[in-house]
Every structure is written in C-alpha cells, then in structure tokens.
Scaffold this motif. Structure first.
Motif, PDB file in Angstrom:
ATOM      1  N   ALA A 194       2.858   3.208  -4.520  1.00 17.86           N
ATOM      2  CA  ALA A 194       3.141   1.886  -3.974  1.00 17.86           C
ATOM      3  C   ALA A 194       2.864   0.798  -5.009  1.00 17.86           C
ATOM      4  O   ALA A 194       3.667  -0.114  -5.210  1.00 17.86           O
ATOM      5  N   ILE A 195       1.737   0.904  -5.700  1.00 19.81           N
ATOM      6  CA  ILE A 195       1.373  -0.128  -6.663  1.00 19.81           C
ATOM      7  C   ILE A 195       2.288  -0.071  -7.881  1.00 19.81           C
ATOM      8  O   ILE A 195       2.721  -1.100  -8.400  1.00 19.81           O
ATOM      9  N   GLU A 196       2.631   1.148  -8.297  1.00 18.66           N
ATOM     10  CA  GLU A 196       3.527   1.294  -9.449  1.00 18.66           C
ATOM     11  C   GLU A 196       4.891   0.674  -9.128  1.00 18.66           C
ATOM     12  O   GLU A 196       5.547   0.104  -9.994  1.00 18.66           O
ATOM     13  N   GLY A 197       5.300   0.766  -7.867  1.00 19.91           N
ATOM     14  CA  GLY A 197       6.586   0.210  -7.463  1.00 19.91           C
ATOM     15  C   GLY A 197       6.537  -1.295  -7.241  1.00 19.91           C
ATOM     16  O   GLY A 197       7.569  -1.950  -7.237  1.00 19.91           O
ATOM     17  N   ALA A 198       5.332  -1.835  -7.050  1.00 19.20           N
ATOM     18  CA  ALA A 198       5.216  -3.274  -6.796  1.00 19.20           C
ATOM     19  C   ALA A 198       5.521  -4.041  -8.072  1.00 19.20           C
ATOM     20  O   ALA A 198       5.114  -3.640  -9.158  1.00 19.20           O
ATOM     21  N   GLY A 199       6.261  -5.123  -7.939  1.00 16.17           N
ATOM     22  CA  GLY A 199       6.589  -5.911  -9.119  1.00 16.17           C
ATOM     23  C   GLY A 199       5.383  -6.705  -9.589  1.00 16.17           C
ATOM     24  O   GLY A 199       4.878  -6.532 -10.681  1.00 16.17           O
ATOM     25  N   ARG A 200       4.892  -7.563  -8.696  1.00 19.74           N
ATOM     26  CA  ARG A 200       3.814  -8.457  -9.082  1.00 19.74           C
ATOM     27  C   ARG A 200       2.459  -7.930  -8.632  1.00 19.74           C
ATOM     28  O   ARG A 200       2.376  -7.073  -7.772  1.00 19.74           O
TER      29      ARG A 200
END
Lengths: 370, 294
Positions: free
Chosen positions: B94-100
């Motif tokens: 999830a965090i790797e996919g988050a942009g910001r």
C-alpha cells in the motif's frame, strides 16, 4: 495496409519534451529499425506503441484500428526487452507458455492447483505450441531450466520465443542484442531477421547501433532530439542523407563534413581548392564526403596525413583536422604519416550551414576509376 | 629465506586473529559458557559449584511450568508471525503504491520498532482496560463481545500477541519495501505484454515470487523476535493469569534471576538458543536452495 502507425505523437516527461510530433508508419511485414543515440526518444516511442506509456497527443494505429486507449494486452503486440525480462522463478517452458495461458485459459483454469484439473486439453495444446516454437530456436533441451542457468544468448532466444509464441500482429524489440558479446550479436542478428521473415510479421526494432539497423532493417527511421530526421531504406540513408545530422550518425567512420563555400560561379571551394562540383546555392556550405568517396589525386583538396590504421581489408587514413579516407590496402601502399596529399572528390552531398541538404552536381563526369 | 607462502599464511592468520578472538569472546564464548553452566548445579551467589550432568534437563522435562511456557511461546509465535508478515506485506504494498507521504507512512509504521516497548506498554495497558479502554469501546460500538483482555486466561496471550504484531509490523514492512524496490519494473511490463495486467495477476505472477527471499528473511526475523517476547509479559501480565502468558524467556528470568537458580535458567536458555538456531538454519537452507534467481 499499414502494420502499425504512429501519427503526431508528442510526449513530455515533466518539462522535458521527449517526442515532438513524431509520425512513423511500418508497413505490414516490414522490418523497421528505429535508430538514434540514447535519449532521442526511440524507446519511449516503442513503449507508447506497446501501451506501456501514454502519449500526450497523437494517434496509435495497429492495422486500421486506433488503440491509443487500449491496455497493452488488447493490442496484441509482443515485446523483447533489453534485459529480456524473463520471469526468473519460472522455467523456460513456463516463461514461453505464459502469454498463451493468459490468452487461452479462463481465470478459473489459471487458478494454481485446481485450474490444472479443468484445463488438461488446453494445456496440452499450449505445451505443443511451446514445443513448436522452442525447437527451431534450439530451446527444446532447455525447457525445464530456469533463466539463471542459461547463457546470455540462450536467454535472448527465450525472450524471442516468448514474444513469437502467440503470433502477435507485430514484434517490438528494444535493444535486444545490446547485452550480448560481439560474436553472438552477429548470429542473433541473422536469426532475428530470418525469424521475422519466416513469420511475415511486422517488426519494430529500436537500436543505437547503426550497423545493426542497416544490416537488419528494410527501412530505418533515424531519430534525434525527439524527432524523426529521416525514414528510408538503409542504402538510401547512406547515399542520400536528408541532413548533416543523419549523415554524421549513419556510417562508420562517419561522413566527412568539410567546411567550404560556393563562389559566385556556383563552384564548390574547400580549403582554397576549387572542386569540379557545382551548386545553385551560394555562401557557406558543408561538403559531405564518405570516407570512400574521395581518392588521392594530382589536384584536389590539400590535406596532411596524420595517422594510418591498417584494418586488413581496408586502410583508414586520418587527416589533420579529422577527415578520414578509406582505401584498399594496395592503394594505401607508399603513404606515410606527415605526408601532404591532394584528394579528389568522387561522390559527395552538400549541406547548408543549418545542416539541410542543398543541391549538388558534378561539373564534369569523372571516370570512376581514374 | 622464509617460504613466501608460509609468510603469507602467517600474515593472514595474524590479520584474522583480532576478529577471531572478538567473535569467540563476544558471540560464541557466552553461548558455550551458558551451555557449560547448564551442566552444573550452581545457584547464584553460592561459593560451591558441582557438575550435575543432565540433571537440569531432566528436571526441565518433568517441569509442568516449562511445558506450559514452551506451549505458550509456540502459540504466541504461531499467531504473531503470520499476522505480522501478512499485515507487513499489505502495508508495504500500500505504501509503495502511494504517491505522496511515503516517507511519513514508513516512519510512522517503523516507530514501534524504534521505540521502547516498556514505555509503550503503558499505552497498551490503557487500551486493553476493561471499562475505559479503547479496544473494548470499539468492540462495544460494533456490538462485539468485550473482555478484560489482559486478565482473562483465554485472551491474555492473544492480547500480548497483538501487541507483538504492532511492534514488529514496521520491521516486516521496511524489509518488504526493500524487497519490492528490488523487483525490476521490466517484469511487470513483460507481464502486461503477455496479457496479465490485473492487480491479482501482477501480485501472483511477479510480486509474490520475486519477494521470496525477502519473505523468508522476514519470517525468520519476526519468528526470532517473537520467541524473545518478554517485556510485555513482565510489565503487563507477569505470566498470569494462571500461567496463561508464561513464556520461555519469562520462565528463564524467573528461575535464573528471581529464584537465583542460575544453572536451571541456563538450561532453559539452551532450549531457547536451540530454537533460535533452528530458525536461522532453516532460513539459510531455504535461501540457499531457492532464492538464487540470478
């Protein structure tokens, strides 16, 4: 009918324009090389065609169908990556079979263990197709191995097999030979050309190696700075470069560009030597001469021989100032470093100061072999 | 004239000597000392020390509390490791996919790993408080049964396991993120060309198999850390109620330091060391066997 076509493609990454209005058409069954230095946008262009990247503007057509908004899998193209991008945890056979499994098996049939039980016939057909593709590439004994157990050349062939196994509309290849050593590269060149010919498939081949592009392609598109400079057959590219940039990029050693001017009478003057060449243009020009396009003669452009390279089949004579002359070993006999020469121009093209082609004609026919 | 090979061998030995001595002194020495101690009958402070053979281990075998302790430890590890690995993987993806805000999330999740669990235990004690605790308030709000989590023998071990998950989640996540970063993007692109571009196919065909080495490492490290559970037990439950949270290291500390039965404590430590060693061996074996993708 066009195999694939890109029209008016524009693409920027942030403030950097990578592709500026690129139009490129590959006819069906054509082998088109996209040649350019690194950073010229050639890979981006290929990735836009594949659907891995979206263009900011322009159309992508496969056959007569617009595919701009389709995902990669709906475009029915196959790609060979520079890194080969083989799945390291799968065997060679599984790597090659995956594109078929994704297309022929339902989501249920692809479920890890249970799926096998309800897809026996389909899987047998896939295995047969994989075997048929693997055999001519010499991969049959390697099907059970993992990519890490293969040599570079073998991996490259697996990548090819994975790309061709489902008979795509077109093959996209992004520097597929740059990770091979020189000898293998020569073999793989011939292999790829033979394969695409046999399948009659449209092929787009991105490379920075002009030798590769010239040797393999039906036509070559030379790209620089996000633009297509010229799109022509290899020989035409060599003989009739559309601009000085193309002339300098194609050919090894590159074309000599000699600064000169055209007098009031239309004669080309280089280094105070009036040459028997005429142009309707006037003013400062660049005379483009291939290394084999001039010969030592009694009169001509004065040069000083700085360095001689004996390459066996030919001899390259480097002049002070950077010009290069290509001679046969016999013709170069007796030449010595430091010697002054005069060179007569047999074949040449003319460019303006901006690099654009200008008309040029020989004032009188000179016999080809003086 | 000295033989140059001999001179080289002597120089090599001399250069390796400091590291060799330090390794024995700091790492292997203590383990051997504990092993030897477990074969004696020494109690802390006593002037007399005698060889006892395997008597301590015999006593361990017959000790009901030891078996409860071992069983609890295994349950604790069995609950907290899969939960940590699963949640850590989800958080990493999830965090790797988050942009910001990637840096913020990473730091936030890693906070429990870096902070002192002893201090955080105060917060957890409050969270699990039967009446005002956050956990019960949420459960009540959702219409689920509530409990006095830390004082009920049926739930205390699982409440501690939940704290363990909270503590190790960040570590698992950071390791998985490193693993995700190492996956060549080419593979996802090749997969898209091959006809698979859904999230599930991407995960199943590339992410999961490529995370293999990271997964083995995360499982091993969280398992070892879970076997070491002690501080929460000491602060929140003291092994109770009715030995339901009695774990290996807690038993060892009680025997070795509270009851001053040093030799017996050493025997428990040996059991603990063997378990840890087994995990490490399993990890290296698996990694050697399957993780060389080249």
């Amino acid at each position: 009918m066009p195999g694939v076509a890109l029209r008016g493609i524009q693409k920027s990454f942030g403030a950097t324009a990578v592709l500026r209005d690129v139009t490129l058409v590959a006819e069906e069954g054509e082998f088109l090389a996209i040649l350019g230095p690194s950073g010229c946008g050639k890979s981006t262009l290929l990735r836009i065609l594949a659907g891995l990247e979206t263009a900011d503007a322009g159309e992508v057509l496969i056959g007569d169908r617009r595919v701009d908004s389709l995902p990669p899998k709906a475009r029915d193209l196959a790609m060979v990556f520079q890194s080969y991008a083989l799945y390291p945890y799968m065997t060679v056979g599984q790597n090659v079979a995956l594109p078929l499994e994704m297309r022929r098996l339902s989501a249920w049939q692809r479920v890890p263990v249970l799926g096998r039980m309800i897809s026996g016939a389909a899987r047998r057909a896939i295995a047969a197709d994989v075997a048929a593709v693997a055999a001519p590439l010499g991969l049959t004994p390697l099907l059970a191995r993992k990519p890490a157990q293969l040599s570079g050349g073998q991996r490259q062939r697996v990548a090819l097999a994975r790309a061709m196994v489902r008979n795509p509309v077109a093959f996209l290849m992004d520097e597929p030979l740059s990770n091979l050593d020189a000898r293998l590269r020569g073999e793989a060149r011939a292999e790829i050309v033979a394969l695409t010919r046999r399948l009659g498939v449209t092929a787009l081949y991105v490379t920075h190696d002009q030798g590769e592009a010239m040797a393999m392609a039906d036509r070559v598109a030379v790209m620089q700075g996000g633009r297509v400079l010229q799109h022509a057959a290899p020989q035409e590219l060599y003989d009739e470069p559309a601009s000085l940039e193309v002339a300098r990029f194609v050919g090894s050693p590159p074309m000599n560009a000699l600064a000169g001017h055209i007098g009031e009478d239309g004669a080309v003057v280089v280094s105070d030597a009036r040459l028997p060449w005429h142009s309707t243009a006037r003013g400062a020009v660049m005379l483009g001469v291939r290394p084999e396009g001039w010969v030592p003669a009694a009169d001509g452009i004065p040069v000083v021989l700085e360095r001689i390279e004996h390459l066996g089949a030919e001899t390259l004579c480097h002049m002070a100032g950077g010009a290069v002359l290509r001679l046969s070993p016999e013709a170069s006999r007796g030449l010595a470093v430091g010697q002054g020469l005069r060179l007569a121009v047999n074949r040449a093209v003319l460019f303006g100061p901006d690099g654009a082609r200008l008309p040029l004609a020989a004032a009188r026919r000179e016999p080809a072999f003086g | 004239m000295a033989n140059p090979h001999r001179a080289e061998a002597i120089a090599g030995t001399l250069l390796a000597l400091p590291a060799f001595i330090l390794m024995w002194l700091m790492l292997l020495g203590p383990a051997v000392a504990v092993g030897l101690l477990s074969l004696t009958d020494w109690n802390f402070g006593e002037p007399r020390i005698g060889f006892a053979g395997l008597e301590n281990y015999q006593e361990l075998w017959d000790d009901r509390v030891f078996w409860i302790s071992l069983r609890n430890t295994v349950i604790y590890v069995g609950v907290s490791v899969p939960a940590t690995v699963l949640l850590g993987l989800l958080a990493a993806i999830a965090i790797e996919g988050a942009g910001r805000g990637r840096g913020f999330y990473r730091a936030a999740y890693f906070l429990p790993v870096a902070s002192t669990l002893l201090a955080m235990a105060l917060v957890w004690e409050f969270m699990f408080h039967p009446s005002v605790g956050f956990v019960n308030q949420v459960f009540r709000g959702l219409g689920l049964p509530t409990a006095d989590w830390l004082q009920n023998p049926d739930t205390a071990l699982f409440a501690l396991a939940a704290i363990g998950v909270w503590q190790n989640l960040g570590l698992a996540m950071v390791l998985f993120m490193a693993g995700l970063k190492a996956i060549p993007p080419d593979l996802y692109e090749a997969l898209a060309m091959d006809g698979a571009d859904g999230a599930w196919e991407r995960f199943r065909r590339v992410t999961w198999p490529m995370l293999g080495p990271a997964l083995v490492f995360v499982v091993a490290i969280t398992a070892i850390r879970s076997f070491q559970v002690f501080d929460t037990v000491q602060v929140l439950t003291e092994g109770g109620p009715s030995k339901s949270t009695e774990v290996l290291l807690f038993t060892m500390v009680q025997q070795g330091f509270t009851f001053l039965r040093s030799a017996y404590g050493a025997a428990i430590t040996m059991v603990f060391l063997v378990l840890t060693l087994a995990i490490t061996l399993a990890q290296t074996t698996i990694l050697d066997r399957r993780a060389h993708y080249g």
